[in-house]
Design a protein around this motif. Structure first.
Motif, short mmCIF file in Angstrom:
data_model
loop_
_atom_site.label_atom_id
_atom_site.label_comp_id
_atom_site.label_asym_id
_atom_site.label_seq_id
_atom_site.Cartn_x
_atom_site.Cartn_y
_atom_site.Cartn_z
N PHE A 1 10.06 21.14 -21.50
CA PHE A 1 9.04 20.16 -21.83
C PHE A 1 9.67 18.83 -22.23
CE2 PHE A 1 6.39 18.02 -25.01
CZ PHE A 1 5.26 17.78 -24.25
N ASN A 2 10.71 18.88 -23.04
CA ASN A 2 11.38 17.65 -23.46
C ASN A 2 12.00 16.91 -22.27
OD1 ASN A 2 10.72 17.94 -26.16
ND2 ASN A 2 12.58 19.10 -26.62
N ILE A 3 12.56 17.64 -21.33
CA ILE A 3 13.16 17.01 -20.15
C ILE A 3 12.09 16.34 -19.30
CG2 ILE A 3 14.31 17.52 -17.96
CD1 ILE A 3 15.94 19.63 -19.51
N VAL A 4 10.98 17.03 -19.07
CA VAL A 4 9.89 16.45 -18.27
C VAL A 4 9.30 15.23 -18.97
CG1 VAL A 4 7.59 16.88 -17.34
CG2 VAL A 4 9.38 18.57 -17.04
N LEU A 5 9.13 15.31 -20.28
CA LEU A 5 8.61 14.18 -21.04
C LEU A 5 9.55 12.98 -20.93
CD1 LEU A 5 6.56 12.94 -23.03
CD2 LEU A 5 7.93 13.94 -24.87
N GLY A 6 10.84 13.21 -21.07
CA GLY A 6 11.80 12.12 -20.96
C GLY A 6 11.82 11.49 -19.58
N SER A 7 11.74 12.32 -18.55
CA SER A 7 11.75 11.76 -17.19
C SER A 7 10.46 11.01 -16.89
CB SER A 7 12.00 12.86 -16.16
OG SER A 7 10.97 13.82 -16.21
N ILE B 1 0.84 -1.20 0.00
CA ILE B 1 0.00 0.00 0.00
C ILE B 1 0.87 1.25 0.00
CG2 ILE B 1 -1.62 1.33 1.40
CD1 ILE B 1 -2.87 -1.35 2.23
N LYS B 2 1.93 1.26 0.81
CA LYS B 2 2.83 2.42 0.84
C LYS B 2 3.50 2.60 -0.51
CE LYS B 2 3.90 2.34 5.75
NZ LYS B 2 4.93 2.10 6.76
N ARG B 3 3.91 1.51 -1.12
CA ARG B 3 4.58 1.58 -2.42
C ARG B 3 3.62 2.10 -3.48
NH1 ARG B 3 6.82 -3.83 -4.05
NH2 ARG B 3 7.82 -3.60 -2.05
N ASN B 4 2.37 1.63 -3.44
CA ASN B 4 1.38 2.11 -4.41
C ASN B 4 1.11 3.59 -4.22
OD1 ASN B 4 0.68 0.25 -6.28
ND2 ASN B 4 -1.04 -0.59 -5.13
N THR B 5 0.96 4.04 -2.99
CA THR B 5 0.69 5.45 -2.72
C THR B 5 1.85 6.31 -3.18
OG1 THR B 5 -0.57 4.76 -0.78
CG2 THR B 5 0.06 7.07 -0.91
N LEU B 6 3.06 5.88 -2.90
CA LEU B 6 4.23 6.63 -3.35
C LEU B 6 4.30 6.69 -4.87
CD1 LEU B 6 6.86 8.09 -2.60
CD2 LEU B 6 7.99 5.86 -2.65
N TRP B 7 4.01 5.58 -5.52
CA TRP B 7 4.05 5.53 -6.99
C TRP B 7 3.03 6.51 -7.58
CZ3 TRP B 7 0.93 4.40 -11.14
CH2 TRP B 7 1.57 4.17 -12.36
N TRP B 8 1.83 6.51 -7.03
CA TRP B 8 0.79 7.43 -7.54
C TRP B 8 1.15 8.88 -7.25
CZ3 TRP B 8 -2.46 6.36 -11.14
CH2 TRP B 8 -2.90 5.07 -11.33
N ALA B 9 1.78 9.14 -6.13
CA ALA B 9 2.19 10.52 -5.81
C ALA B 9 3.25 11.01 -6.78
CB ALA B 9 2.70 10.59 -4.37
N VAL C 1 2.92 14.10 -9.59
CA VAL C 1 3.86 15.23 -9.71
C VAL C 1 4.36 15.32 -11.15
CG1 VAL C 1 6.14 16.07 -9.02
CG2 VAL C 1 4.53 15.26 -7.31
N TYR C 2 4.73 14.18 -11.74
CA TYR C 2 5.18 14.18 -13.13
C TYR C 2 4.10 14.69 -14.06
CZ TYR C 2 9.71 11.85 -12.73
OH TYR C 2 11.02 11.56 -12.46
N LEU C 3 2.86 14.29 -13.85
CA LEU C 3 1.78 14.72 -14.73
C LEU C 3 1.51 16.22 -14.59
CD1 LEU C 3 -0.72 11.74 -14.56
CD2 LEU C 3 0.79 12.40 -16.43
N VAL C 4 1.60 16.75 -13.38
CA VAL C 4 1.43 18.20 -13.20
C VAL C 4 2.53 18.95 -13.94
CG1 VAL C 4 1.58 20.05 -11.48
CG2 VAL C 4 0.13 18.08 -11.05
N LEU C 5 3.76 18.50 -13.80
CA LEU C 5 4.87 19.14 -14.51
C LEU C 5 4.71 19.01 -16.02
CD1 LEU C 5 7.93 18.06 -12.35
CD2 LEU C 5 7.00 20.36 -12.61
N PHE C 6 4.29 17.83 -16.47
CA PHE C 6 4.11 17.58 -17.90
C PHE C 6 3.03 18.49 -18.48
CE2 PHE C 6 2.00 15.06 -21.28
CZ PHE C 6 3.05 14.99 -22.16
N ILE C 7 1.91 18.58 -17.79
CA ILE C 7 0.80 19.40 -18.30
C ILE C 7 1.16 20.89 -18.26
CG2 ILE C 7 -1.56 20.14 -17.79
CD1 ILE C 7 -2.10 17.21 -16.95
N SER C 8 1.79 21.34 -17.20
CA SER C 8 2.13 22.77 -17.11
C SER C 8 3.17 23.18 -18.15
CB SER C 8 2.59 23.13 -15.70
OG SER C 8 3.74 22.41 -15.36
#
Length: 127
Positions: free
Chosen positions: A102-108, A27-35, A39-46
């Motif tokens: 944008f390219n850096i965030v997409l790659g990460s 459960i902790k691993r899943n929560t961390l993965w989703w968190a 964060v990556y999706l917020v950076l990607f969209i912005s």
């Protein structure tokens, strides 16, 4: 006989404790993965919005310098033209920085998803 019951009781308790611990870790691993994914999706969209949707034409050119041709002094004309060229260069640099971000965030993001897929695949193979 009492020893057998005590031994069987401890044997029955150990797997239950291990299962609970493994479940809590999962459960902790899943929560961390989703968190991390959030964060990556917020950076990607912005950065995507800044790079592709809110694309700004050079703001200096929006002001419209119709009075430039009516300036009687040649030094003033060349000064204003040089300022416009400098502003255009700065705008190109800013635009390039946004696209590079944008390219850096997409790659990460792709690297994170790829590593997640590989680790989940190896966990299923181990089971």
């Amino acid at each position: 006989m009492a020893e057998e019951k005590a031994q069987s009781a401890t044997e029955n308790e150990t797997p239950a404790e291990i299962k609970v611990e493994v479940l809590k870790r999962g459960i902790k691993r899943n929560t961390l993965w989703w968190a991390i994914l959030a964060v990556y999706l917020v950076l990607f969209i912005s950065t995507g919005c800044l790079a592709f949707i809110v694309r700004d034409v050079n703001p200096v050119l929006k002001q419209g310098f119709n009075g430039l041709s009516q300036q009687p002094d040649e030094t003033t004309k060349t000064f204003i033209i040089n300022l416009l060229q400098d502003e255009a260069e700065e705008h190109k640099k800013k635009d390039g920085l946004v696209l590079q971000s944008f390219n850096i965030v997409l790659g990460s993001l792709l690297g994170f998803l790829s590593a997640s897929a590989v680790s989940r695949g190896s966990e299923k193979d181990d089971s």
